[in-house]
Scaffold this motif. Structure first.
Motif, PDB file in Angstrom:
ATOM      1  N   ASP A  71     -24.152  13.992  -2.466  1.00 30.24           N
ATOM      2  CA  ASP A  71     -24.308  14.821  -3.386  1.00 30.24           C
ATOM      3  C   ASP A  71     -25.470  14.417  -4.337  1.00 30.24           C
ATOM      4  N   GLU A  72     -25.730  15.262  -5.203  1.00 35.68           N
ATOM      5  CA  GLU A  72     -26.980  14.780  -6.236  1.00 35.68           C
ATOM      6  C   GLU A  72     -26.624  13.499  -6.825  1.00 35.68           C
ATOM      7  N   ARG A  73     -25.459  13.035  -7.343  1.00 37.54           N
ATOM      8  CA  ARG A  73     -25.413  11.792  -7.867  1.00 37.54           C
ATOM      9  C   ARG A  73     -25.532  10.743  -7.064  1.00 37.54           C
ATOM     10  N   LYS A  74     -25.095  10.793  -5.869  1.00 39.35           N
ATOM     11  CA  LYS A  74     -25.508   9.699  -4.750  1.00 39.35           C
ATOM     12  C   LYS A  74     -26.881   9.825  -4.349  1.00 39.35           C
ATOM     13  N   LYS A  75     -27.547  10.808  -4.334  1.00 42.45           N
ATOM     14  CA  LYS A  75     -28.864  10.668  -3.910  1.00 42.45           C
ATOM     15  C   LYS A  75     -29.551   9.917  -5.337  1.00 42.45           C
ATOM     16  N   ILE A  76     -29.346  10.233  -6.618  1.00 47.44           N
ATOM     17  CA  ILE A  76     -30.115   9.510  -7.413  1.00 47.44           C
ATOM     18  C   ILE A  76     -29.883   8.207  -7.721  1.00 47.44           C
ATOM     19  N   GLN A  98     -31.897   6.773  -5.029  1.00 39.41           N
ATOM     20  CA  GLN A  98     -33.115   6.607  -5.353  1.00 39.41           C
ATOM     21  C   GLN A  98     -33.623   5.564  -6.569  1.00 39.41           C
ATOM     22  N   LYS A  99     -32.494   5.528  -7.295  1.00 35.49           N
ATOM     23  CA  LYS A  99     -32.779   4.511  -8.681  1.00 35.49           C
ATOM     24  C   LYS A  99     -32.713   3.122  -7.735  1.00 35.49           C
ATOM     25  N   SER A 100     -31.902   2.751  -7.047  1.00 40.13           N
ATOM     26  CA  SER A 100     -31.803   1.436  -6.388  1.00 40.13           C
ATOM     27  C   SER A 100     -33.065   1.068  -5.455  1.00 40.13           C
ATOM     28  N   ILE A 101     -33.557   2.228  -4.801  1.00 44.55           N
ATOM     29  CA  ILE A 101     -34.730   2.090  -4.210  1.00 44.55           C
ATOM     30  C   ILE A 101     -35.932   1.505  -5.154  1.00 44.55           C
ATOM     31  N   VAL A 102     -35.985   2.310  -6.204  1.00 45.71           N
ATOM     32  CA  VAL A 102     -37.147   1.709  -7.134  1.00 45.71           C
ATOM     33  C   VAL A 102     -36.923   0.411  -7.733  1.00 45.71           C
ATOM     34  N   GLN A 103     -35.928   0.247  -8.085  1.00 47.21           N
ATOM     35  CA  GLN A 103     -35.287  -1.094  -8.666  1.00 47.21           C
ATOM     36  C   GLN A 103     -35.546  -2.297  -7.560  1.00 47.21           C
ATOM     37  N   SER A 104     -35.278  -2.073  -6.295  1.00 46.78           N
ATOM     38  CA  SER A 104     -35.600  -3.042  -5.382  1.00 46.78           C
ATOM     39  C   SER A 104     -37.072  -3.314  -5.158  1.00 46.78           C
ATOM     40  N   TRP A 105     -37.818  -2.222  -5.127  1.00 49.31           N
ATOM     41  CA  TRP A 105     -39.290  -2.454  -4.998  1.00 49.31           C
ATOM     42  C   TRP A 105     -39.916  -3.268  -6.337  1.00 49.31           C
ATOM     43  N   MET A 106     -39.384  -2.885  -7.399  1.00 50.02           N
ATOM     44  CA  MET A 106     -39.527  -3.609  -8.734  1.00 50.02           C
ATOM     45  C   MET A 106     -39.476  -5.145  -8.486  1.00 50.02           C
ATOM     46  N   THR A 107     -38.145  -5.289  -7.742  1.00 48.75           N
ATOM     47  CA  THR A 107     -37.861  -6.663  -7.639  1.00 48.75           C
ATOM     48  C   THR A 107     -38.772  -7.504  -6.776  1.00 48.75           C
ATOM     49  N   ILE A 108     -39.147  -6.811  -5.648  1.00 48.81           N
ATOM     50  CA  ILE A 108     -40.318  -7.158  -4.729  1.00 48.81           C
ATOM     51  C   ILE A 108     -41.671  -7.381  -5.552  1.00 48.81           C
ATOM     52  N   LEU A 109     -42.102  -6.839  -6.077  1.00 53.18           N
ATOM     53  CA  LEU A 109     -43.282  -6.974  -7.271  1.00 53.18           C
ATOM     54  C   LEU A 109     -43.167  -7.860  -7.947  1.00 53.18           C
ATOM     55  N   LEU A 110     -42.081  -8.045  -8.796  1.00 58.96           N
ATOM     56  CA  LEU A 110     -41.889  -9.372  -9.463  1.00 58.96           C
ATOM     57  C   LEU A 110     -41.857 -10.645  -8.773  1.00 58.96           C
ATOM     58  N   PHE A 111     -41.294 -10.672  -7.527  1.00 60.95           N
ATOM     59  CA  PHE A 111     -41.410 -12.063  -6.778  1.00 60.95           C
ATOM     60  C   PHE A 111     -42.857 -11.923  -6.379  1.00 60.95           C
ATOM     61  N   LEU A 112     -43.503 -11.203  -5.827  1.00 63.10           N
ATOM     62  CA  LEU A 112     -45.106 -11.338  -5.439  1.00 63.10           C
ATOM     63  C   LEU A 112     -45.928 -11.609  -6.716  1.00 63.10           C
ATOM     64  N   LEU A 113     -45.782 -11.156  -7.894  1.00 68.42           N
ATOM     65  CA  LEU A 113     -46.557 -11.501  -9.159  1.00 68.42           C
ATOM     66  C   LEU A 113     -46.359 -12.983  -9.324  1.00 68.42           C
ATOM     67  N   THR A 114     -44.987 -13.119  -9.179  1.00 69.60           N
ATOM     68  CA  THR A 114     -44.880 -14.756  -9.561  1.00 69.60           C
ATOM     69  C   THR A 114     -45.241 -15.570  -8.667  1.00 69.60           C
ATOM     70  N   ILE A 173     -24.422  -2.008  -8.414  1.00 71.23           N
ATOM     71  CA  ILE A 173     -24.786  -1.957  -9.954  1.00 71.23           C
ATOM     72  C   ILE A 173     -24.832  -0.248 -10.352  1.00 71.23           C
ATOM     73  N   ASN A 174     -25.409   0.360  -9.748  1.00 67.16           N
ATOM     74  CA  ASN A 174     -25.786   1.700 -10.135  1.00 67.16           C
ATOM     75  C   ASN A 174     -24.511   2.539  -9.662  1.00 67.16           C
ATOM     76  N   ASN A 175     -24.045   2.475  -8.708  1.00 69.13           N
ATOM     77  CA  ASN A 175     -22.600   3.005  -8.226  1.00 69.13           C
ATOM     78  C   ASN A 175     -21.710   2.920  -9.575  1.00 69.13           C
ATOM     79  N   ARG A 176     -21.352   1.577 -10.029  1.00 66.35           N
ATOM     80  CA  ARG A 176     -20.692   1.271 -11.034  1.00 66.35           C
ATOM     81  C   ARG A 176     -20.877   1.926 -12.457  1.00 66.35           C
ATOM     82  N   LYS A 177     -22.378   1.954 -12.695  1.00 62.79           N
ATOM     83  CA  LYS A 177     -22.794   2.653 -13.812  1.00 62.79           C
ATOM     84  C   LYS A 177     -22.622   4.014 -14.078  1.00 62.79           C
TER      85      LYS A 177
END
Length: 105
Positions: free
Chosen positions: A34-39, A42-58, A98-102
């Motif tokens: 449903d829409e809630r699970k898709k959101i 999608q939020k988890s994908i964006v957050q995981s890519w931002m985590t990789i970006l943080l590791f690469l910048l570090t 985390i996003n499922n619990r939120k």
């Protein structure tokens, strides 16, 4: 056989993996999310890519300012790309929990 695996099996597996992780029905095999699970996915994908970006910048700043620890200079990873891929997948599942619990109703 190599042609079959390279151009048929690998793309199909890739499509199934992407459709599961995104929750999108735009692919051949899409989950019934449903829409809630898709959101949440999608939020988890964006957050995981931002985590990789943080590791690469570090890593970049460690190289730029020569901040490496001399005690671990002898050890090296055989496949450093695999390390980043593992971080990406593990952080996706952590952010998914985390996003499922939120967003639980």
């Amino acid at each position: 056989m190599k042609f079959f695996i390279t151009f048929i099996i690998v793309p199909l597996v890739f499509i199934v993996i992407v459709s599961y992780f995104t929750g999108s029905k735009d692919f051949i095999i899409g989950p019934n999310d449903d829409e809630r699970k898709k959101i949440i996915k999608q939020k988890s994908i964006v957050q995981s890519w931002m985590t990789i970006l943080l590791f690469l910048l570090t890593n970049f700043f460690y190289d730029l300012f020569n901040l490496y620890d001399e005690r671990i200079s002898d050890s090296s990873f055989v496949f450093p790309e695999l390390f980043y891929l593992i971080i990406l997948v593990v952080s996706y599942f952590i952010f998914l929990l985390i996003n499922n619990r939120k967003m639980s109703a």
